[in-house]
Design a protein around this motif. Structure first.
Motif, short mmCIF file in Angstrom:
data_model
loop_
_atom_site.label_atom_id
_atom_site.label_comp_id
_atom_site.label_asym_id
_atom_site.label_seq_id
_atom_site.Cartn_x
_atom_site.Cartn_y
_atom_site.Cartn_z
N VAL A 1 0.90 -1.21 0.10
CA VAL A 1 -0.10 0.02 -0.05
C VAL A 1 0.94 1.13 0.05
O VAL A 1 1.75 1.36 0.80
CB VAL A 1 -0.87 -0.05 1.17
CG1 VAL A 1 -1.97 1.38 1.08
CG2 VAL A 1 -1.64 -1.20 1.31
N PRO B 1 -5.47 4.86 7.31
CA PRO B 1 -5.06 3.44 6.76
C PRO B 1 -5.92 2.72 6.20
O PRO B 1 -7.18 3.00 6.73
CB PRO B 1 -4.54 2.83 8.11
CG PRO B 1 -4.35 4.31 9.07
CD PRO B 1 -5.12 5.23 8.88
N GLN C 1 -4.48 -1.87 7.41
CA GLN C 1 -3.18 -1.55 6.77
C GLN C 1 -2.04 -1.75 8.13
O GLN C 1 -2.59 -1.04 9.24
CB GLN C 1 -3.29 -0.49 6.38
CG GLN C 1 -1.88 0.34 5.49
CD GLN C 1 -1.76 1.33 5.00
OE1 GLN C 1 -3.15 1.87 4.41
NE2 GLN C 1 -1.09 2.13 5.42
N SER D 1 1.33 -2.51 4.21
CA SER D 1 0.79 -3.57 3.84
C SER D 1 -0.43 -3.98 4.14
O SER D 1 -0.69 -3.85 5.42
CB SER D 1 1.99 -4.77 3.29
OG SER D 1 2.02 -5.42 4.76
N VAL D 2 -1.35 -4.73 3.46
CA VAL D 2 -2.56 -5.33 4.07
C VAL D 2 -2.34 -6.92 3.71
O VAL D 2 -1.99 -7.51 2.89
CB VAL D 2 -3.77 -4.69 3.33
CG1 VAL D 2 -5.14 -5.67 3.85
CG2 VAL D 2 -4.04 -3.42 3.75
#
Length: 302
Positions: free
Chosen positions: A114, A122, A231, A238-239
């Protein structure tokens, strides 16, 4: 954000005249040229002065170029990545590498890079997986026998004051409970008698959390299989979403991946910049499919 977009457009525009190949190759060369331009400018900035002696303007410029580089890389199509594999082939590789591992550890996860602007919330939300990874251990409280009869097949345990007494006495360990729901007629009693037990685990039925309603059947049906995502990370945000087990079929995992994509894209659309109060969204970069003991394989996601 405006400056970074202008810089990105100018680099791509300057590079576009050099592209003479097919559309797919052209796109790859275009972004590669743009990336190289940013890298050369970045190296020229840092070569003239040590990091400790960079001025404030130089630091801002370097950060701007770093963001541009990230955005260029994020917009590259997945198939140009050397680690790109189609989802069916990725699952085949992952299963082969998980042979001999404990079944409980064979979890398949989707990880999305992300990239967002400063001040953007987020990414977070909930995913309704069509094929849950595990059966949810749900209990429900109500004083209405008819309601309890309807929801009994979906729950591990249902009841009124009798169920409350079982939990208080330890006959039903709270560690075996994942979620709990209740009707409004019994909710106040639960706060008084089970607040310390269920509240500390975050599973006490609560109106604000949406776990108290008259129609428990519909409420439970819409929550079974739903998992939250958020996130994580700063510079390398990142997720991560668990979408399956190696014991599940390709079709089931693929349907879970599609559900995850739908939920994440919806979260991106609803993002807002808290500072500027503008509708700005994150950019989803490289997405990998991996398992507990396997490598990260790049797949098409966006």
């Amino acid at each position: 954000m405006l400056r970074s977009n202008i810089l990105l457009r100018s680099i791509v525009k300057q590079s576009s005249g050099k592209i003479l190949a097919s559309p797919i190759v052209s796109k790859r060369l275009l972004y590669s040229t743009a990336l190289r331009s940013v890298q050369l400018e970045e190296s020229s900035d840092t070569s003239t002065a040590p990091v400790s002696k960079l001025t404030k303007d130089q630091l801002k410029r370097r950060e701007l170029k770093r963001k541009v580089k990230q955005k260029i890389q994020a917009r590259l199509p997945a198939h140009v990545d050397p680690l790109y594999v189609s989802v069916p082939n990725a699952l085949r590789i992952i299963r082969a590498l998980e042979v001999g591992q404990p079944e409980s550890q064979q979890t398949i996860t989707v990880t999305m890079q992300v990239i967002n602007e400063k001040g953007v919330n987020p990414l977070n939300g909930d995913i309704q997986l069509p094929h849950p990874l595990k059966a949810s251990r749900i209990i429900a409280f109500s004083n209405d026998p008819t309601t309890l009869e309807k929801i009994a097949p979906l729950c591990m345990a249902v009841g009124g004051q009798d169920l409350v007494d079982k939990i208080v006495k330890g006959e039903l360990p709270i560690t075996e409970i994942d979620k709990s729901f209740a009707t409004p007629d019994i909710a106040p009693k639960l706060s008084q008698q089970l607040g310390k037990l269920l509240g500390r685990r975050g599973i006490l039925p609560n109106v604000k959390k949406g776990t108290v309603a008259e129609d428990l059947l519909t409420l439970i049906q819409t929550n079974v299989g739903k998992i939250p995502f958020r996130q994580r990370g700063g510079e390398t945000a990142s997720v991560n979403i668990s979408v399956g087990k190696c014991t599940m079929s390709d079709q089931e995992i693929l349907e879970n991946i599609i559900a995850a994509r739908t939920a994440v894209m919806e979260a991106v659309k609803t993002q807002k910049n808290k500072a500027a109060k503008k509708h700005q969204v994150s950019i989803l970069g490289r997405t990998t499919l991996t398992s507990t003991h396997g490598p990260g394989l790049v797949i098409d996601f966006v």
